[in-house]
Design an enzyme around this catalytic site. Structure first.
Site, PDB file in Angstrom:
ATOM      1  CG  ASN A 193     -14.587  -0.563   5.769  1.00 15.28           C
ATOM      2  OD1 ASN A 193     -15.546  -0.313   5.056  1.00 15.28           O
ATOM      3  ND2 ASN A 193     -13.468  -1.084   5.293  1.00 15.28           N
ATOM      4  CG  ASN A 194     -10.693  -3.554   7.191  1.00 10.78           C
ATOM      5  OD1 ASN A 194     -11.265  -2.757   6.451  1.00 10.78           O
ATOM      6  ND2 ASN A 194      -9.435  -3.902   7.027  1.00 10.78           N
ATOM      7  CB  THR A 206      -5.406  -1.398   9.590  1.00 10.51           C
ATOM      8  OG1 THR A 206      -5.731  -0.853   8.317  1.00 10.51           O
ATOM      9  CG2 THR A 206      -6.681  -1.845  10.291  1.00 10.51           C
ATOM     10  CG  ASP A 224      10.043  -0.454   3.755  1.00 11.34           C
ATOM     11  OD1 ASP A 224       8.821  -0.335   3.571  1.00 11.34           O
ATOM     12  OD2 ASP A 224      10.565  -1.526   4.148  1.00 11.34           O
ATOM     13  CE  LYS A 239      -3.052  -5.621  10.451  1.00  8.62           C
ATOM     14  NZ  LYS A 239      -3.402  -4.251  10.061  1.00  8.62           N
ATOM     15  NE  ARG A 248     -13.555   3.583  -2.591  1.00 12.39           N
ATOM     16  CZ  ARG A 248     -13.743   4.830  -2.986  1.00 12.39           C
ATOM     17  NH1 ARG A 248     -12.747   5.508  -3.555  1.00 12.39           N
ATOM     18  NH2 ARG A 248     -14.896   5.415  -2.815  1.00 12.39           N
ATOM     19  CG  MET A 260      -1.995  -1.039   1.214  1.00 14.73           C
ATOM     20  SD  MET A 260      -3.162  -0.823  -0.138  1.00 14.73           S
ATOM     21  CE  MET A 260      -4.125   0.537   0.482  1.00 14.73           C
ATOM     22  CE  LYS A 282      -8.659  -0.568   6.980  1.00 13.78           C
ATOM     23  NZ  LYS A 282      -9.011  -0.789   5.576  1.00 13.78           N
TER      24      LYS A 282
HETATM   25  P1  NAD Z   1       3.050  -4.657   3.634  1.00 12.42           P
HETATM   26  O1  NAD Z   1       3.452  -5.744   4.571  1.00 12.42           O
HETATM   27  O2  NAD Z   1       3.022  -4.918   2.162  1.00 12.42           O
HETATM   28  O3  NAD Z   1       3.973  -3.356   3.861  1.00 12.42           O
HETATM   29  C1  NAD Z   1       4.490  -2.941   5.090  1.00 12.42           C
HETATM   30  C2  NAD Z   1       5.826  -2.243   4.838  1.00 12.42           C
HETATM   31  O4  NAD Z   1       6.328  -1.725   6.084  1.00 12.42           O
HETATM   32  C3  NAD Z   1       6.906  -3.195   4.286  1.00 12.42           C
HETATM   33  O5  NAD Z   1       7.516  -2.623   3.137  1.00 12.42           O
HETATM   34  C4  NAD Z   1       7.894  -3.315   5.446  1.00 12.42           C
HETATM   35  O6  NAD Z   1       9.239  -3.547   5.020  1.00 12.42           O
HETATM   36  C5  NAD Z   1       7.729  -1.963   6.127  1.00 12.42           C
HETATM   37  N1  NAD Z   1       8.178  -1.948   7.521  1.00 12.42           N
HETATM   38  C6  NAD Z   1       7.947  -2.859   8.489  1.00 12.42           C
HETATM   39  N2  NAD Z   1       8.535  -2.478   9.660  1.00 12.42           N
HETATM   40  C7  NAD Z   1       9.128  -1.286   9.411  1.00 12.42           C
HETATM   41  C8  NAD Z   1       9.894  -0.380  10.208  1.00 12.42           C
HETATM   42  N3  NAD Z   1      10.150  -0.645  11.511  1.00 12.42           N
HETATM   43  N4  NAD Z   1      10.365   0.743   9.639  1.00 12.42           N
HETATM   44  C9  NAD Z   1      10.140   1.018   8.315  1.00 12.42           C
HETATM   45  N5  NAD Z   1       9.417   0.196   7.509  1.00 12.42           N
HETATM   46  C10 NAD Z   1       8.918  -0.938   8.049  1.00 12.42           C
HETATM   47  O7  NAD Z   1       1.588  -4.192   4.142  1.00 12.42           O
HETATM   48  P2  NAD Z   1       0.482  -3.344   3.337  1.00 12.42           P
HETATM   49  O8  NAD Z   1      -0.425  -4.278   2.620  1.00 12.42           O
HETATM   50  O9  NAD Z   1       1.150  -2.242   2.613  1.00 12.42           O
HETATM   51  O10 NAD Z   1      -0.364  -2.770   4.573  1.00 12.42           O
HETATM   52  C11 NAD Z   1       0.117  -1.714   5.406  1.00 12.42           C
HETATM   53  C12 NAD Z   1      -1.002  -1.334   6.381  1.00 12.42           C
HETATM   54  O11 NAD Z   1      -2.159  -0.924   5.627  1.00 12.42           O
HETATM   55  C13 NAD Z   1      -1.475  -2.493   7.272  1.00 12.42           C
HETATM   56  O12 NAD Z   1      -1.802  -1.975   8.538  1.00 12.42           O
HETATM   57  C14 NAD Z   1      -2.708  -3.023   6.538  1.00 12.42           C
HETATM   58  O13 NAD Z   1      -3.605  -3.670   7.410  1.00 12.42           O
HETATM   59  C15 NAD Z   1      -3.290  -1.731   5.974  1.00 12.42           C
HETATM   60  N6  NAD Z   1      -4.092  -1.844   4.730  1.00 12.42           N
HETATM   61  C16 NAD Z   1      -3.740  -2.698   3.732  1.00 12.42           C
HETATM   62  C17 NAD Z   1      -4.525  -2.764   2.571  1.00 12.42           C
HETATM   63  C18 NAD Z   1      -4.194  -3.705   1.426  1.00 12.42           C
HETATM   64  O14 NAD Z   1      -5.061  -3.918   0.557  1.00 12.42           O
HETATM   65  N7  NAD Z   1      -2.995  -4.267   1.357  1.00 12.42           N
HETATM   66  C19 NAD Z   1      -5.655  -1.931   2.425  1.00 12.42           C
HETATM   67  C20 NAD Z   1      -5.956  -1.027   3.453  1.00 12.42           C
HETATM   68  C21 NAD Z   1      -5.173  -0.993   4.597  1.00 12.42           C
END
Ligand code: NAD
Length: 306
Positions: A174-175, A96, A31, A240, A123, A12, A171
């Site tokens: 919603n989720n 989230t 990251d 989660k 979304r 995301m 959220k």
């Molecule tokens: P993801 O696991 O793909 O990405 C998380 C990123 O955070 C990774 O690149 C990881 O390397 C980085 N990270 C972890 N620890 C870190 C730190 N200490 N410092 C810096 N970077 C760090 O997850 P995602 O799918 O991108 O989701 C992120 C958040 O958004 C979650 O809370 C998820 O529930 C929420 N979310 C996801 C979606 C979806 O469709 N994927 C939609 C809405 C909300």
């Protein structure tokens, strides 16, 4: 010009940050995964070696991270945002996480002289790619106004839900519906398959009645029903979120038997090795468990997106 910090460039965070850069914002990103930063650097964002570096150089710091514990460490931990940010900076957490952690981060930010806004994302990941996300925002009106240009650059629909914490709580509500409906869909389609019914005709009927739900009609034909289980939103992250639902509901003394049943179905899918797949793959986990083929749209199905 305002400088925007962006921490967490996963499925995301990467498209969200990319849309900010494309729309003219000056970004400094971080990251733990070096590779995740590369794409943003190619788009002309600058790369920071540490969270402290991002915090020290930014006016608004966005976090898009996987879990409550990680958000807390990045914001309030040693070498984190609060210890290094410029006075008056805004922390915009879009992850989230559990509402209790959001409340603590909001309080700690305020005590440190910073503003805090929670703006979780609604979304699908494909919407984030296209800059078409929905945001549910918690925070003071003046801080909401300050982050709104960023939200406009990453999405199309923005709701101010109330004070800090209201975004996260919205959220969770919603989720619960979005994720639990995947388990309902999985059971319905596995039953249809076991009955030997035609998938297209089952979908014609379901889409034509009040059984309609967005996961089944909008998300699934673009993912599992055409055989794509690459992570948009993983079963691990969905599990989660159902855990956040149950814990926060338990704290608020709201019994949620449907959430509990759905959460345990997601636990079973994770135990069987499906955790890294898209959450629509719940139907694959169930069909695998009962030894039948998963439902798939044929290449000429009218329900298959072009
Ligand atoms: P993801 O696991 O793909 O990405 C998380 C990123 O955070 C990774 O690149 C990881 O390397 C980085 N990270 C972890 N620890 C870190 C730190 N200490 N410092 C810096 N970077 C760090 O997850 P995602 O799918 O991108 O989701 C992120 C958040 O958004 C979650 O809370 C998820 O529930 C929420 N979310 C996801 C979606 C979806 O469709 N994927 C939609 C809405 C909300």
């Amino acid at each position: 010009m305002q400088k925007i910090g962006f921490i967490g460039l996963g499925r995301m965070g990467r498209p969200m940050a990319s849309n900010l850069v494309r729309k003219g914002f000056q970004l400094i990103v971080n990251d733990v995964n070096e590779e995740a930063m590369q794409h943003l650097v190619e788009l002309k964002a600058s790369k920071a070696a540490s969270i402290a570096d991002v915090a020290a150089q930014s006016d608004i710091i966005v976090t898009m991270l996987p879990s409550s514990a990680i958000v807390e460490a990045v914001i309030a931990g040693e070498g984190g945002i609060l210890a290094n940010a410029k006075a008056g900076s805004i922390i915009l957490d879009m992850s989230t996480i559990d509402p209790d952690t959001t409340d603590r981060m909001a309080r700690a930010s305020q005590e440190g002289g910073f503003a805090f806004v929670d703006a979780p994302v609604g979304r699908l990941a494909s919407h984030a790619d296209r800059g078409e996300s929905l945001f549910m925002v918690g925070g003071d009106p003046e801080h909401f106004a300050a982050v709104k240009p960023l939200l406009n650059a990453m999405g199309t629909t923005i709701y101010h839900c109330g004070p800090a914490g209201a975004g996260t709580r919205t959220k969770i509500v919603n989720n619960f519906l979005a994720v639990a409906s995947c388990q309902l869909n999985a059971e319905a389609l596995a039953l249809s398959e076991r009955f030997g019914l035609n998938l297209d005709r089952t979908l014609d009927v379901v889409y034509g009645t009040t059984a309609f739900n967005g996961q089944l009609k909008i998300a699934w034909p673009t993912k599992v029903l055409k055989g794509d289980v690459s992570a948009g939103f993983t079963i691990d992250l969905a599990h989660k979120d159902l855990t956040l639902v149950m814990e926060s509901a338990n704290f608020a003394k709201v019994p949620m038997p449907m959430a509990a049943a759905a959460r345990e179905a997601f636990s079973a899918a994770r135990a069987r090795g499906f955790g890294g797949q898209d959450f629509s793959a719940m139907v694959n986990a169930l069909c695998d468990a009962i030894g039948i083929d998963s439902p798939r749209l044929s290449s000429n199905s009218p329900h298959r997106p072009s």
